[in-house]
Write a protein that holds these residues in place. Sequence first.
Motif, PDB file in Angstrom:
ATOM      1  N   ASN A   1     -16.599   8.183 -20.217  1.00 21.01           N
ATOM      2  CA  ASN A   1     -17.149   7.129 -19.362  1.00 21.01           C
ATOM      3  C   ASN A   1     -17.999   6.174 -20.197  1.00 21.01           C
ATOM      4  N   GLY A   2     -18.027   4.909 -19.805  1.00 23.83           N
ATOM      5  CA  GLY A   2     -18.811   3.939 -20.568  1.00 23.83           C
ATOM      6  C   GLY A   2     -18.404   2.517 -20.273  1.00 23.83           C
ATOM      7  N   TYR A   3     -18.350   1.704 -21.339  1.00 29.97           N
ATOM      8  CA  TYR A   3     -18.098   0.272 -21.241  1.00 29.97           C
ATOM      9  C   TYR A   3     -17.101  -0.123 -22.327  1.00 29.97           C
ATOM     10  N   ILE A   4     -16.114  -0.919 -21.956  1.00 29.78           N
ATOM     11  CA  ILE A   4     -15.134  -1.339 -22.955  1.00 29.78           C
ATOM     12  C   ILE A   4     -15.702  -2.438 -23.840  1.00 29.78           C
ATOM     13  N   THR A   5     -16.269  -3.470 -23.250  1.00 29.69           N
ATOM     14  CA  THR A   5     -16.775  -4.605 -24.034  1.00 29.69           C
ATOM     15  C   THR A   5     -18.283  -4.765 -23.894  1.00 29.69           C
ATOM     16  N   ALA A   6     -18.882  -5.314 -24.941  1.00 32.35           N
ATOM     17  CA  ALA A   6     -20.288  -5.723 -24.919  1.00 32.35           C
ATOM     18  C   ALA A   6     -20.376  -7.018 -25.717  1.00 32.35           C
ATOM     19  N   ALA A   7     -19.872  -8.082 -25.114  1.00 31.28           N
ATOM     20  CA  ALA A   7     -19.847  -9.374 -25.796  1.00 31.28           C
ATOM     21  C   ALA A   7     -21.248  -9.966 -25.884  1.00 31.28           C
ATOM     22  N   SER A   8     -21.465 -10.689 -26.978  1.00 22.47           N
ATOM     23  CA  SER A   8     -22.748 -11.393 -27.158  1.00 22.47           C
ATOM     24  C   SER A   8     -22.467 -12.863 -27.479  1.00 22.47           C
TER      25      SER A   8
ATOM     26  N   THR B   1      -9.262  13.329 -19.825  1.00 29.55           N
ATOM     27  CA  THR B   1     -10.541  13.931 -19.423  1.00 29.55           C
ATOM     28  C   THR B   1     -11.531  12.920 -18.855  1.00 29.55           C
ATOM     29  N   VAL B   2     -11.225  11.628 -18.961  1.00 29.90           N
ATOM     30  CA  VAL B   2     -12.134  10.591 -18.456  1.00 29.90           C
ATOM     31  C   VAL B   2     -11.976  10.479 -16.943  1.00 29.90           C
ATOM     32  N   ALA B   3     -13.090  10.537 -16.237  1.00 28.46           N
ATOM     33  CA  ALA B   3     -13.056  10.574 -14.780  1.00 28.46           C
ATOM     34  C   ALA B   3     -12.591   9.251 -14.180  1.00 28.46           C
ATOM     35  N   GLU B   4     -11.978   9.331 -13.031  1.00 23.21           N
ATOM     36  CA  GLU B   4     -11.572   8.138 -12.306  1.00 23.21           C
ATOM     37  C   GLU B   4     -12.810   7.313 -11.937  1.00 23.21           C
ATOM     38  N   GLY B   5     -12.707   5.997 -12.107  1.00 24.56           N
ATOM     39  CA  GLY B   5     -13.794   5.111 -11.730  1.00 24.56           C
ATOM     40  C   GLY B   5     -15.066   5.282 -12.536  1.00 24.56           C
ATOM     41  N   SER B   6     -14.943   5.563 -13.841  1.00 32.06           N
ATOM     42  CA  SER B   6     -16.145   5.836 -14.651  1.00 32.06           C
ATOM     43  C   SER B   6     -16.354   4.862 -15.807  1.00 32.06           C
ATOM     44  N   VAL B   7     -15.485   3.866 -15.953  1.00 36.20           N
ATOM     45  CA  VAL B   7     -15.564   2.957 -17.091  1.00 36.20           C
ATOM     46  C   VAL B   7     -15.630   1.511 -16.603  1.00 36.20           C
ATOM     47  N   TYR B   8     -16.605   0.768 -17.116  1.00 36.19           N
ATOM     48  CA  TYR B   8     -16.731  -0.658 -16.814  1.00 36.19           C
ATOM     49  C   TYR B   8     -15.889  -1.482 -17.784  1.00 36.19           C
ATOM     50  N   LEU B   9     -15.391  -2.603 -17.322  1.00 39.51           N
ATOM     51  CA  LEU B   9     -14.701  -3.534 -18.209  1.00 39.51           C
ATOM     52  C   LEU B   9     -15.653  -4.129 -19.233  1.00 39.51           C
ATOM     53  N   GLY B  10     -16.905  -4.277 -18.861  1.00 35.94           N
ATOM     54  CA  GLY B  10     -17.855  -4.800 -19.830  1.00 35.94           C
ATOM     55  C   GLY B  10     -19.255  -4.968 -19.273  1.00 35.94           C
ATOM     56  N   ARG B  11     -20.175  -5.188 -20.204  1.00 31.07           N
ATOM     57  CA  ARG B  11     -21.549  -5.551 -19.874  1.00 31.07           C
ATOM     58  C   ARG B  11     -22.031  -6.533 -20.933  1.00 31.07           C
ATOM     59  N   PRO B  12     -22.943  -7.438 -20.568  1.00 33.97           N
ATOM     60  CA  PRO B  12     -23.344  -8.503 -21.502  1.00 33.97           C
ATOM     61  C   PRO B  12     -24.433  -8.042 -22.473  1.00 33.97           C
ATOM     62  N   TRP B  13     -24.057  -7.912 -23.749  1.00 28.45           N
ATOM     63  CA  TRP B  13     -25.050  -7.606 -24.772  1.00 28.45           C
ATOM     64  C   TRP B  13     -26.025  -8.776 -24.900  1.00 28.45           C
ATOM     65  N   ARG B  14     -25.534  -9.969 -24.702  1.00 31.28           N
ATOM     66  CA  ARG B  14     -26.381 -11.162 -24.629  1.00 31.28           C
ATOM     67  C   ARG B  14     -26.036 -11.918 -23.347  1.00 31.28           C
ATOM     68  N   PRO B  15     -26.933 -12.767 -22.839  1.00 30.89           N
ATOM     69  CA  PRO B  15     -26.760 -13.334 -21.499  1.00 30.89           C
ATOM     70  C   PRO B  15     -25.478 -14.119 -21.264  1.00 30.89           C
ATOM     71  N   HIS B  16     -24.945 -14.792 -22.297  1.00 30.71           N
ATOM     72  CA  HIS B  16     -23.809 -15.696 -22.089  1.00 30.71           C
ATOM     73  C   HIS B  16     -22.473 -15.079 -22.490  1.00 30.71           C
ATOM     74  N   ALA B  17     -22.382 -13.773 -22.373  1.00 32.50           N
ATOM     75  CA  ALA B  17     -21.143 -13.065 -22.701  1.00 32.50           C
ATOM     76  C   ALA B  17     -19.963 -13.653 -21.932  1.00 32.50           C
TER      77      ALA B  17
ATOM     78  N   HIS C   1      -9.323   4.829 -14.456  1.00 30.73           N
ATOM     79  CA  HIS C   1     -10.678   5.091 -14.942  1.00 30.73           C
ATOM     80  C   HIS C   1     -11.593   3.878 -14.788  1.00 30.73           C
ATOM     81  N   ILE C   2     -11.032   2.713 -14.518  1.00 33.33           N
ATOM     82  CA  ILE C   2     -11.849   1.496 -14.363  1.00 33.33           C
ATOM     83  C   ILE C   2     -12.597   1.523 -13.031  1.00 33.33           C
ATOM     84  N   ARG C   3     -13.861   1.216 -13.076  1.00 37.82           N
ATOM     85  CA  ARG C   3     -14.704   1.232 -11.885  1.00 37.82           C
ATOM     86  C   ARG C   3     -14.312   0.108 -10.933  1.00 37.82           C
ATOM     87  N   LYS C   4     -14.473   0.362  -9.649  1.00 36.19           N
ATOM     88  CA  LYS C   4     -14.095  -0.630  -8.643  1.00 36.19           C
ATOM     89  C   LYS C   4     -14.883  -1.927  -8.803  1.00 36.19           C
TER      90      LYS C   4
END
Length: 323
Positions: free
Chosen positions: A194-201, A222-238, A250-253
């Motif tokens: 589980n986690g995040y695929i991208t962290a664009a800055s 082994t990765v749970a259903e609905g446990s991974v985000y497509l991304g989160r912004p490492w910097r505000p303008h990702a 596995h991608i979260r709704k």
Amino acid sequence: MSELIKEEDEPDKNIQANAVVAADGTVDFTTVQAAINAAPNNRKTYFYIYIKKGAYKEVITISKNKDYIYLYGEDAAYTILIFDNYAKRLRPDGSEFGTSGSASFFANGDFFVAENLTFENTAGIDAGQALAINIGGARSSFRNCRFLGHQDTWYAGNGTFQYLRDCFIEGSVDFIFGGSTAFFDECHMQSTRNGYITAASTPENQLYGYVFQKCKIIAYPTVAEGSVYLGRPWRPHAKVVFLQPNLGKHIRKEGWHNWGNAANETTAFYAEYNSTGEGASPSTRVAWSRQLTTEQATSFTYEKVIGSQHPGFIEDDITITPK
């Protein structure tokens, strides 16, 4: 820069490598670094390095004065550039490697091209930040390459451009990150937990960040259903756009995360177009993300995002051969 490379004087022949690497000592170079070091500085034409099958455990650096390096592996699955540094690991002087310094491979030369190679960091899933590759060169291209790691597998710096075709990137947390303009063309991204695929800055004034075209987004069983985000912004303008992806279950709704800062919701640009697969759920995505129309999606084509900004590959009917 995006045109395919072909030798004008030998249009129907393969390209003979300038240097060949083999771990068994049967050729001039037993390490990839030694072959890179042998390339003349400040070149304006390609220096082709053929790497035979094997696991090459070394920290490899293409320095800034080593432009036009072309690495060509014998087989992507069995030609492996590998090391196991991680951010908290101590250098001989007692200082930490840090995130950016933990990479197994540093690509700082311009017009770098790699084909049929695995870039891997084997520090392990609990090691924290541990890069397989750190790209600082202005322009680079990768075809049929694999990037293996867990947290922070693939990194490229601000103001750089990358084109990836038919590549495979594996990781857990923020495993594709940085401020570059990168176009991922029919690639596979695999989550190891589980986690995040991208962290664009993405810098504020940069038009594009990451664009994924017809990529397949998968995960370990082994990765749970609905446990991974497509991304989160490492910097505000990702900026991250997925065009016609196939998304696993596995991608979260909700799709996207704001990194615990609601202000990022007004500055980040996160979008999808015609997502398919069990993880596609346009109606449940966070309200501050976008579902692009067909017309809007035309703003993120290969030609507009990266076409003239990356070095080309050799033509499909030509291969690089050892001496």
